[in-house]
Design an enzyme around this catalytic site. Structure first.
Site, PDB file in Angstrom:
ATOM      1  N   CYS A 104       0.841  -1.192   0.000  1.00  0.00           N
ATOM      2  CA  CYS A 104       0.000   0.000   0.000  1.00  0.00           C
ATOM      3  C   CYS A 104       0.879   1.246   0.000  1.00  0.00           C
ATOM      4  O   CYS A 104       2.059   1.198   0.326  1.00  0.00           O
ATOM      5  CB  CYS A 104      -0.911   0.010   1.218  1.00  0.00           C
ATOM      6  SG  CYS A 104      -0.029  -0.045   2.782  1.00  0.00           S
ATOM      7  N   CYS A 105       0.264   2.360  -0.337  1.00  0.00           N
ATOM      8  CA  CYS A 105       1.033   3.582  -0.509  1.00  0.00           C
ATOM      9  C   CYS A 105       1.547   4.112   0.822  1.00  0.00           C
ATOM     10  O   CYS A 105       2.675   4.557   0.935  1.00  0.00           O
ATOM     11  CB  CYS A 105       0.182   4.650  -1.201  1.00  0.00           C
ATOM     12  SG  CYS A 105      -0.290   4.175  -2.875  1.00  0.00           S
ATOM     13  N   GLY A 106       0.721   4.104   1.854  1.00  0.00           N
ATOM     14  CA  GLY A 106       1.179   4.568   3.153  1.00  0.00           C
ATOM     15  C   GLY A 106       1.287   6.079   3.225  1.00  0.00           C
ATOM     16  O   GLY A 106       0.871   6.802   2.336  1.00  0.00           O
ATOM     17  N   ARG A 174       4.858   0.062  -5.672  1.00  0.00           N
ATOM     18  CA  ARG A 174       5.432   0.985  -6.655  1.00  0.00           C
ATOM     19  C   ARG A 174       6.896   1.257  -6.369  1.00  0.00           C
ATOM     20  O   ARG A 174       7.711   1.377  -7.270  1.00  0.00           O
ATOM     21  CB  ARG A 174       4.638   2.289  -6.673  1.00  0.00           C
ATOM     22  CG  ARG A 174       4.569   2.996  -5.344  1.00  0.00           C
ATOM     23  CD  ARG A 174       3.637   4.177  -5.390  1.00  0.00           C
ATOM     24  NE  ARG A 174       3.611   4.851  -4.103  1.00  0.00           N
ATOM     25  CZ  ARG A 174       2.827   5.884  -3.837  1.00  0.00           C
ATOM     26  NH1 ARG A 174       2.020   6.344  -4.756  1.00  0.00           N
ATOM     27  NH2 ARG A 174       2.856   6.443  -2.653  1.00  0.00           N
TER      28      ARG A 174
END
Length: 265
Positions: A104-106, A174
């Site tokens: 997850c991006c966080g 990512r």
């Protein structure tokens, strides 16, 4: 290792339910030990793991070049990797922020971590790119994103010159996709300051910081940047280009690198 698996699902379409098989992206935890001390756990797609490890260690400032690694013992079934370096480094969590880096991006990191301050570089790249090259590189990246087309569950990134893509990597995280590119360059001793980074997701502050750590001067994305990413791009002399759709895009910072018919925009 498999990076996708098949699972039975129920699909709803046009008023009807149907049982079918669907391709799902694999998610894999990988714990790194440096000189016998636990350093970090990455949650990633289980391919190109050695590149991921090298890119991550370089982006965290643990190594600078391939020869800094004395040995690497990767257990890709158990999810562990023991790395011995040729010199001692601090593995104190206050320095490196020992943590689980999930898919997850966080929360946005900005330059809150010491490793970011130490390794993010102001770009000295003089590389320029034409509008046609921007859109062509994006199309090339999307054309080679076979796992994304199959699962819809990973981020894609490419590194290349303005003329062509050199390497393409994908990952559920990512930041992992970018680290795999970085690790490929470290392992193959490829200079990066004249290269272009092409990315499928939005340009967040984390992505922009990773680009600065790699050392590129141009970042292309099919999505949008965040405000903090644009401010970092301005400060770090990186040209951030987003919303590359068809033959159009937006330039958010340092537009002098985008040229048309030998004339600067």
């Amino acid at each position: 290792m498999k990076i996708t698996s098949k699972r039975k699902i129920v699909r709803y379409d046009s008023g009807a339910f149907e049982e079918t098989n669907d391709a799902i992206a694999e998610e894999f935890p990988l714990t790194l030990y440096i000189n016998d001390v636990e350093f970090a756990t990455l949650v990633c797609s289980p391919d190109h793991l050695e590149e991921l490890i090298m890119g991550f260690l370089a982006s965290e400032g643990a190594i600078r070049k391939y020869s800094d690694i004395k040995s690497m013992n990767l257990d890709d079934h158990g999810g562990f990797c023991h790395i011995n370096l040729n010199s001692d480094i601090s593995t104190d969590h206050f320095t490196y922020s020992k943590r689980i880096l999930g898919s997850c991006c966080g929360k946005s990191r900005q330059f809150y971590f010491q490793s970011d301050v130490d390794t993010a570089k102001v770009s000295m790249s003089k590389t320029t790119i034409t509008p046609e090259q921007c859109t062509t590189l994006m199309r090339d990246m999307q054309d080679t994103s076979t796992i994304f087309k199959e699962t819809g569950g990973i981020h894609n990134a490419s590194l290349g010159t303005p003329e062509e893509v050199i390497v393409h990597r994908g990952d559920i995280g990512r930041h992992n996709a970018l680290d795999k590119l970085y690790g490929y360059c470290i392992e193959n001793r490829i200079p990066v300051n004249d290269k272009v980074l092409v990315f499928s997701g939005r340009i967040s502050s984390e992505v922009l910081t990773k680009a600065a750590k790699i050392g590129v001067g141009i970042v292309l994305s099919k999505s949008a940047p965040t405000d903090l990413a644009i401010r970092l791009a301005e400060d770090l002399n990186i040209t951030a280009i987003g919303f590359i759709r068809g033959d159009s895009f937006n330039i958010y910072s340092h537009p002098w690198r985008v040229v048309q018919k030998n004339a600067e925009i």
